[in-house]
Design a protein around this motif. Sequence first.
Motif, short mmCIF file in Angstrom:
data_model
loop_
_atom_site.label_atom_id
_atom_site.label_comp_id
_atom_site.label_asym_id
_atom_site.label_seq_id
_atom_site.Cartn_x
_atom_site.Cartn_y
_atom_site.Cartn_z
N TRP A 283 -3.67 6.96 8.47
CA TRP A 283 -3.53 5.74 9.28
C TRP A 283 -2.11 5.22 9.09
CZ3 TRP A 283 -2.15 0.67 9.18
CH2 TRP A 283 -2.68 -0.17 10.16
N ALA A 284 -1.28 5.39 10.13
CA ALA A 284 0.12 4.94 10.08
C ALA A 284 0.82 5.44 8.80
CB ALA A 284 0.20 3.42 10.17
N GLY A 285 0.56 6.69 8.45
CA GLY A 285 1.20 7.28 7.29
C GLY A 285 0.49 7.06 5.97
N LEU A 286 -0.57 6.26 5.97
CA LEU A 286 -1.34 6.00 4.76
C LEU A 286 -2.61 6.86 4.74
CD1 LEU A 286 -1.18 2.10 4.86
CD2 LEU A 286 -0.08 3.51 3.13
N MET B 279 0.83 -1.21 0.00
CA MET B 279 0.00 0.00 0.00
C MET B 279 0.86 1.26 0.00
SD MET B 279 -2.95 -0.97 2.77
CE MET B 279 -3.85 -2.52 2.65
N ARG B 280 1.93 1.24 0.84
CA ARG B 280 2.82 2.39 0.91
C ARG B 280 3.52 2.64 -0.43
NH1 ARG B 280 3.37 4.19 6.04
NH2 ARG B 280 3.04 2.31 7.25
N ALA B 281 3.96 1.55 -1.05
CA ALA B 281 4.64 1.68 -2.34
C ALA B 281 3.72 2.28 -3.39
CB ALA B 281 5.16 0.32 -2.79
N ALA B 282 2.46 1.83 -3.42
CA ALA B 282 1.51 2.35 -4.40
C ALA B 282 1.25 3.83 -4.19
CB ALA B 282 0.21 1.55 -4.32
N GLN B 283 1.14 4.25 -2.92
CA GLN B 283 0.89 5.67 -2.66
C GLN B 283 2.12 6.53 -2.95
OE1 GLN B 283 -0.88 6.23 1.26
NE2 GLN B 283 -2.92 6.03 0.37
N LEU B 284 3.31 5.94 -2.81
CA LEU B 284 4.51 6.69 -3.18
C LEU B 284 4.58 6.91 -4.69
CD1 LEU B 284 7.18 5.09 -0.80
CD2 LEU B 284 6.40 7.47 -0.79
N LEU B 285 4.18 5.86 -5.44
CA LEU B 285 4.20 5.97 -6.90
C LEU B 285 3.09 6.87 -7.41
CD1 LEU B 285 4.94 2.23 -7.76
CD2 LEU B 285 6.46 4.17 -8.19
N LYS B 286 1.93 6.82 -6.73
CA LYS B 286 0.78 7.64 -7.13
C LYS B 286 0.25 8.32 -5.86
CE LYS B 286 -0.54 4.75 -11.10
NZ LYS B 286 -0.35 5.74 -12.17
N PRO B 287 0.82 9.44 -5.47
CA PRO B 287 0.51 10.07 -4.18
C PRO B 287 -0.96 10.43 -3.97
CG PRO B 287 2.49 11.01 -5.14
CD PRO B 287 1.87 10.17 -6.21
N ARG C 104 -9.31 -4.27 5.58
CA ARG C 104 -8.25 -5.01 6.29
C ARG C 104 -7.61 -4.17 7.37
NH1 ARG C 104 -4.67 -7.50 1.37
NH2 ARG C 104 -6.41 -7.84 -0.05
N LEU C 105 -7.30 -2.91 7.05
CA LEU C 105 -6.67 -2.03 8.02
C LEU C 105 -7.57 -1.77 9.23
CD1 LEU C 105 -4.94 0.60 5.70
CD2 LEU C 105 -3.93 -1.42 6.77
N TRP C 106 -8.87 -1.68 8.99
CA TRP C 106 -9.81 -1.43 10.09
C TRP C 106 -10.25 -2.71 10.80
CZ3 TRP C 106 -9.07 3.20 11.21
CH2 TRP C 106 -9.07 4.24 10.28
N GLN C 107 -9.64 -3.85 10.44
CA GLN C 107 -9.97 -5.15 11.04
C GLN C 107 -11.44 -5.51 10.83
OE1 GLN C 107 -8.30 -4.67 15.14
NE2 GLN C 107 -6.98 -6.36 14.52
N ILE C 108 -11.92 -5.22 9.63
CA ILE C 108 -13.28 -5.59 9.24
C ILE C 108 -13.21 -6.85 8.40
CG2 ILE C 108 -15.29 -4.88 7.89
CD1 ILE C 108 -14.48 -1.96 8.53
N GLU C 109 -13.99 -7.85 8.77
CA GLU C 109 -13.98 -9.11 8.04
C GLU C 109 -14.69 -8.95 6.69
OE1 GLU C 109 -14.68 -12.38 11.47
OE2 GLU C 109 -15.98 -10.62 11.51
N THR C 110 -14.15 -9.59 5.67
CA THR C 110 -14.81 -9.70 4.37
C THR C 110 -14.65 -11.13 3.90
OG1 THR C 110 -12.88 -9.21 2.99
CG2 THR C 110 -14.12 -7.32 3.84
N LEU C 111 -15.27 -11.45 2.79
CA LEU C 111 -15.13 -12.78 2.21
C LEU C 111 -13.91 -12.88 1.31
CD1 LEU C 111 -18.84 -13.66 1.36
CD2 LEU C 111 -17.50 -14.35 3.34
N ALA C 112 -13.17 -11.78 1.17
CA ALA C 112 -11.93 -11.77 0.38
C ALA C 112 -12.18 -12.28 -1.03
CB ALA C 112 -10.86 -12.61 1.06
N THR C 113 -13.25 -11.80 -1.67
CA THR C 113 -13.52 -12.17 -3.05
C THR C 113 -12.52 -11.48 -3.96
OG1 THR C 113 -15.14 -10.38 -3.16
CG2 THR C 113 -15.98 -12.58 -2.70
N GLY C 114 -12.22 -12.11 -5.08
CA GLY C 114 -11.25 -11.54 -6.02
C GLY C 114 -9.85 -12.00 -5.70
#
Length: 249
Positions: free
Chosen positions: A66-69, A1-9, A20-30
């Motif tokens: 959130w932690a720099g993101l 995530m950090r790398a992507a934001q550095l490349l595209k601020p 995921r960062l907020w600790q919310i469950e998903t079915l992780a589709t895709g």
Amino acid sequence: MRAAQLLKPGLVVSHRAAARLWQIETLATGPPDCLEFTDPALRARQGLADVRIHRIPLPESDTVKWAGLRVTRVPRTLADLLRSGPMDDAVVAVESALTYRRVDGRRRPPVTTPAAVSLALQAPLLGSARARDWLRIVDLRTGSPAETVARLRMLDAGLLPETQAEVRTPDGRRRYLDFLFRPEGLAVEVEGYAYHGTRDAHRRDIARFNQILQCPEVRSLLRFSAEDVFHRVEWVVGEVERTLAALRR
């Protein structure tokens, strides 16, 4: 995530990545390693491996550091999932966020409120009307993603059990069932991946189900694993329908 934001601020972590960062469950589709971002400027092209970019309006008030993101706030994250779907994944995420859950081995309190999610859906964005319909079927008594999927598939089949239904053992103790078809006396329990964990937990589990079967409200009990629900839910619903039909005779 950090790398992507550095490349595209200008990108903001959103959708399942934010969940995921907020600790919310998903079915992780895709794809499991695909990161999702929103481009508020509506200009970014994909261009990054394993990154999906959503080009939708995003006011600064819907983001937080959130932690720099840069990340979408919880209500906006859930609104985005409800708008984009699929339904099962979105409802799982909302029910997880609005209730106490055990995530990554720790008990996590609710991270937002129903009112905040409803407010986030008032923005006139594509999919908002359908998202509000999906929000209406959220059940805050559901305790896990597997229970959510089981309830939705039973709902599809026209089955309307009570969720987290209270019953009492002969000695007066309360027990709560994942699902109960009270007129027929059918209890349905969905067990998680690591349900037993230890021998003591297994023994407590056996004692609990023996007590449930002694409750006056319960005539029959069906138990399914999370794997059953996620991988052969049609069979699960069929078993419930067959048992209900037998109890009605």
